[in-house]
Scaffold this active site. Structure first.
Site, PDB file in Angstrom:
ATOM      1  N   LYS A 229       2.778   3.715   1.704  1.00  0.00           N
ATOM      2  CA  LYS A 229       2.752   3.128   0.358  1.00  0.00           C
ATOM      3  C   LYS A 229       1.462   2.326   0.191  1.00  0.00           C
ATOM      4  CE  LYS A 229       5.961   0.420  -2.565  1.00  0.00           C
ATOM      5  NZ  LYS A 229       7.302  -0.230  -2.557  1.00  0.00           N
TER       6      LYS A 229
ATOM      7  N   SER B  91      10.327   1.059  -6.020  1.00  0.00           N
ATOM      8  CA  SER B  91       8.914   1.191  -6.272  1.00  0.00           C
ATOM      9  C   SER B  91       8.214   2.126  -5.286  1.00  0.00           C
ATOM     10  CB  SER B  91       8.255  -0.194  -6.194  1.00  0.00           C
ATOM     11  OG  SER B  91       8.421  -0.736  -4.903  1.00  0.00           O
TER      12      SER B  91
ATOM     13  N   SER C 230      13.708  -0.894  -3.003  1.00  0.00           N
ATOM     14  CA  SER C 230      12.574  -0.022  -3.299  1.00  0.00           C
ATOM     15  C   SER C 230      12.316   1.098  -2.307  1.00  0.00           C
ATOM     16  CB  SER C 230      11.297  -0.852  -3.441  1.00  0.00           C
ATOM     17  OG  SER C 230      11.268  -1.452  -4.711  1.00  0.00           O
TER      18      SER C 230
END
Lengths: 480, 473
Positions: free
Chosen positions: B75, B150, B174
């Site tokens: 990420k 996310s 997330s």
């Protein structure tokens, strides 16, 4: 109307740790700008603080030294505000659960023992420095982050200080304590010790507090005293003329000895404190505290008391000798070789300090080590040499690192104690001064000192006073 | 597609050539990204350099790491040395960290190959990956739907079969929510089990880096590599952790598994409720004991979460002032420089949360909001720990619905926040939780089952997850 001042001091002491409080960067003063910086002190994204144990130990030392209570669980909080030299947008400090609560700082004021209570002692990180270079056509600011994350210990007093003189003595005592503990170098000029003062006045007898102002930028102990005097007089003048003191922050200017407003209260900050989630609460154990307690040295005021009571020194001498830990150590090591405390004290306060003054190496690097000075003084105490010869020897020792005995032997400064060596000389003195001899024999025995003086002059002060006395007395009597 | 374990073995056995594999993979990145926009940057040079090193390691007798040759996507809020780290925010434009996150060091030490940084919601704030300055990402199961957020980019890349492994970060769900939406496995480790050093902070007391993987075994493998104490993170746990991969096949016989009744109330999609009931039956069939448990304070979790998370976010994001890095707005005084920089740099959702967080921390409202939320948080934690005294694991849905359509909830932040309703409690309590695929709904959209465990008991989570995975096949 008579007014009294109500003063509270907030002192920031920079701790003498090798590395910063939340990272491994060096804390050395005066490094190239931005050379002592890492992702942590720069607050780069993703970097995390890790608490320096040494800073904790130093704070605990201070708390124990001033009889405060150590907060067994203390919490680091974020104090949020925007400032260009505050890289994270917040300063890590302690808020509602500081590491130290209470305590007191004691000092002597004209022979009267006083003490000021402390509110709290806490740990925090320093911010960086904004530099506004002058003489450039463009307007810009440079940031130096070297100071970011330097460990500070904040010592907050209760508003119990009643005069600029007390503030001076309080700060002086505080400075001595941190220096004796070896946790701060006490250098106000370099900012290792910084002081802000909260000042208000009220009519004598009134218990309610007046409106206070905060005076910042105090960079010497004398400066604090002067700034407070100025600010108290200013407030008295305002109140006496029927006006009100405005609550504000003032900057003290050393140049003209006045205070100037820095910002008014409309700009006052809401710091939005929150416990720093990157740092778990600091949990101290009784064991940890006991370990620090064992390392605690004797404090300056206790030392003074001991010098006065055990060594029978005047308070003044005791104060001078404990003015720095290095000097007290020098005194005590000298005393180990020569037990006459007053003699040692006199020599250190005059001969030694006169030569150490202005010398960068300080007392720790002084050419005549305490053991050597002690032997010299012991020779004087046991009358092996005279004080006068002692001073001559001391001069030699400044440049000559050998033991005092070796210098004595080489320079022929050993006292003449042999009656056969002194006999002829004394005969000559008696022969050269018939008038004085006659007066002596007529009963003016005080003239003995005159004859001793003559012998001393002839020997360059080396004649042993006891032997000289004895020989003179018997020779002056013999010829009768 | 081969699982991580199979792929590693193929490299070691010489059945598959590293160079050829990566040549093809890096080309595929472009195609996949064209469809899904799940990658912010492909780190080809780093990948090629790593592959070259691994190649020479292969021919020498040196020991091979647990992730030997495995491609991984991280990420874009995890710092990778000398590569831009954007957090999908304009404000970090041009920021290149001179250091690796601890998890990156651990991946590289175990011979993984980092091939890309994944798209995400800006600063990890969001539940759909629509709050990205680099554009939304798509769900490979249905391109009109959100991959979840996310860590949507990471989950989408795994679901698309591009990589068997990825890293996300989980502050309120997330990792787990996008895992459920995309049909992959996602773990939110125990708080403190994985170092946060180098993870750009959203809400420090809740954030935790977690693995996303195509299968349970791969997730366990990745977790074992990234977990463990780190002296650079003060909140990193000191205790040694049991290996998750070791007892993966131990089954669930004798385990007590609790179904919190509050998680099956109004708002839960009926198909998901049915799927989780089915999962409970599978676990029972394999020897687990299923019990109903009560967690009455669950209804306050989302509210407490958004107060605590936003408070911390407002503080964590204060450092983006345009002074030292990132883009800076031209202005004539300091305050305007800050406000203009932040106005231009942050997206709407981030601004909303900074303002909420600033408000709840302000001296006049602190006690009413932040202090109270912290109390609620403690109550929720105690309640969950008590429940986990009686049972070994909690079984819940991961999300109240399957993947929703792109744009469906962007105008309604509150509805968006509620998609985290089943996941936030584990973050508030610091507990480990895993989402594992357990079937699909009528629209063929994946459904995730969530297991929540005791602190540092990831091995038990993985055991039960393995049973669910096996049963759902």
């Amino acid at each position: 109307m008579n007014f009294e001042a109500v003063i509270g001091l907030e002192v920031h002491a920079q701790l003498l740790t090798k590395s910063k409080i939340f990272c491994g960067c060096s804390t050395t003063f005066g490094q190239r700008p931005n050379s002592a910086a890492c992702p942590v002190c720069l607050g780069l994204p993703g970097a995390l603080p890790v608490l320096n144990r040494e800073a904790v130990n130093m704070a605990v030392k201070m708390i124990l030294a001033v009889d405060g209570s150590v907060g067994m669980t203390s919490v680091f909080a974020r104090k949020n505000y925007f400032y260009p030299d505050l890289p994270k947008g917040y300063q890590i400090s302690q808020f509602d659960r500081p590491i130290g609560i209470g305590g007191r700082i004691a000092f002597e004021d004209n022979g009267v023992r006083k003490q000021i209570r402390l509110t709290r002692i806490h740990l925090e990180e320093d911010a960086g420095k904004s530099l506004h270079p002058e003489g450039h056509s463009e307007d810009f600011t440079r940031i130096d982050v070297n100071r970011c994350g330097v460990p500070l210990m904040e010592i907050v007093s209760e508003p119990e200080i009643r005069s600029p003189r007390e503030a001076y003595l309080y700060l002086h005592a505080l400075k001595q304590i941190v220096e004796h503990l070896g946790i701060c170098d006490g250098n106000m000029e370099e900012g290792s010790l910084r002081c802000d003062a909260n000042v208000s006045i009220r009519p004598v007898g009134e218990t309610k507090l007046g409106t206070k102002t905060e005076v910042k930028n105090l960079n010497s102990i004398r400066g604090v005293e002067k700034a407070l005097r100025y600010e108290i007089d200013r407030q008295i003048a305002i109140v006496s003329s029927g006006d009100r003191v405005e609550q504000q922050t003032l900057l003290y200017s050393d140049a003209d000895g006045r205070c100037y407003p820095m910002r008014s209260k409309e700009e006052s900050h809401d710091y939005r404190y929150l416990p720093d989630p990157d740092l778990v609460p600091l949990q101290l154990t009784p064991n940890w505290i006991a370990t620090v307690q064992r390392e605690l040295p004797e404090l300056p005021l206790n030392r003074q008391d001991r010098y006065v009571h055990d060594l029978a020194l005047p308070r003044y001498d005791a104060e001078v000798l404990t003015s720095s830990p290095g000097l007290a150590l020098y005194f005590e090591e000298t005393l180990a070789a020569c037990p006459d405390a007053k003699l040692v004290a006199n020599w250190i306060m005059t001969e030694v300090l006169a030569r150490v003054k202005g010398n960068a190496a300080g007392i720790a690097g002084f050419a005549v080590e305490p053991a050597r000075l002690g032997r010299l003084l012991e020779m004087i105490r046991s009358k092996a040499i005279t004080g006068k010869i002692g001073k001559e020897l001391f001069e030699c020792m400044l440049a000559d690192a050998r033991p005092v005995e070796a210098i004595v032997a080489e320079k022929g400064l050993a006292p003449i104690a042999d009656s056969s060596d002194l006999g002829g000389l004394i005969d000559k003195v008696i022969a050269d001064h018939p008038k004085e001899v006659a007066r002596y024999r007529a009963g003016q025995t005080k003239l003995l000192a005159f004859f001793v003086g003559q012998v001393m002059r002839a020997t360059g002060g080396r004649a042993d006073p006891a032997v000289t006395n004895e020989l003179l007395r018997s020779k002056l009597a013999q010829s009768e | 597609m081969a699982t991580a374990l199979q792929l590693r073995q193929q490299f070691l056995d010489g059945e598959r050539n590293l160079g050829e594999y990566y040549h093809e993979l890096l080309n595929r990145c472009e195609d996949v990204n064209h469809r899904l926009n799940c990658l912010n940057v492909v780190t080809s040079e780093l990948a090629e350099a790593t592959v070259a090193q691994l190649h020479s390691k292969l021919t020498s007798g040196r020991p091979k790491g647990k992730l030997f040759g495995l491609p991984i996507i991280v990420k874009d809020n995890i710092c990778l040395k000398d590569h831009p780290t954007t957090c999908a925010s304009r404000i970090l434009n041009g920021f290149v960290p001179p250091y690796n996150a601890t998890v990156i060091d651990r991946l590289l030490a175990d011979d993984a190959v980092i091939i890309a940084k994944a798209n995400m919601d800006e600063f990890a704030m969001g539940s759909s990956n629509e709050n990205s300055a680099l554009g939304l990402a798509r769900n490979p199961r249905d391109l009109e739907r959100a991959p979840g957020g996310s860590s949507g980019g990471s989950a989408a890349a795994v679901a698309a079969g591009l990589v068997p492994l990825a890293l996300g970060s989980d502050t309120g769900g997330s990792v787990r929510q996008p895992a459920a939406f995309c049909g992959v496995v996602g773990l939110k480790p125990t708080y403190g089990a994985v170092s946060r050093y180098g993870l750009v902070a959203f809400a420090s007391s809740l954030d935790q880096i977690g693995p996303l993987a195509a299968d349970v075994h791969s997730a366990a493998l990745l977790f074992d590599v990234i977990a463990g104490h780190d002296s650079r993170d003060s909140t990193s746990a000191q205790q040694s952790l049991a290996g998750a991969e070791e007892n993966l096949k131990a089954g669930v016989r004798g385990l007590k598994i609790g179904l919190p009744r509050e998680y099956f109330a109004a708002g839960l999609d009926a198909e998901i409720a049915a799927a989780i009931t089915r999962v409970a039956d599978w676990l029972k069939r394999e020897g687990a004991e299923i019990r109903e448990v009560a967690l009455p304070h669950t209804k306050y979790a989302v509210a407490a979460y958004y107060v605590v998370a936003d408070a911390e976010a407002s503080s964590n994001l204060a450092r983006y002032d345009g002074v030292r890095y990132g883009q800076r707005a031209a202005a004539h005084d300091l305050l305007s420089m800050y406000t203009e920089t932040r106005h231009a740099g942050f997206g709407a959702e981030v601004k909303r949360r900074i303002m909420l967080g600033t408000y709840v921390l302000s001296s006049g409202y602190y006690d009413a909001y932040y202090a109270k939320a912290m109390k609620v948080r403690r109550v929720i934690m105690q309640e969950m720990l008590e429940a986990l005294n009686a049972v070994d694991l909690l079984l819940t849905p991961t999300t109240p619905t399957t993947a929703f359509k792109l744009g469906e909830k962007t105008e309604d932040p509150l509805a968006m926040y509620l998609s985290d309703i089943y996941t936030v409690s584990a973050n508030l309590a610091g507990l480990p939780a895993i989402s594992v695929p357990c079937g699909v709904d009528a629209a063929k959209l994946p459904i995730g089952a969530q297991l929540i465990g005791r602190p540092f008991d990831e091995p038990t989570l993985f055991r039960a997850a393995a049973v669910i995975e096996a049963s759902s096949r």
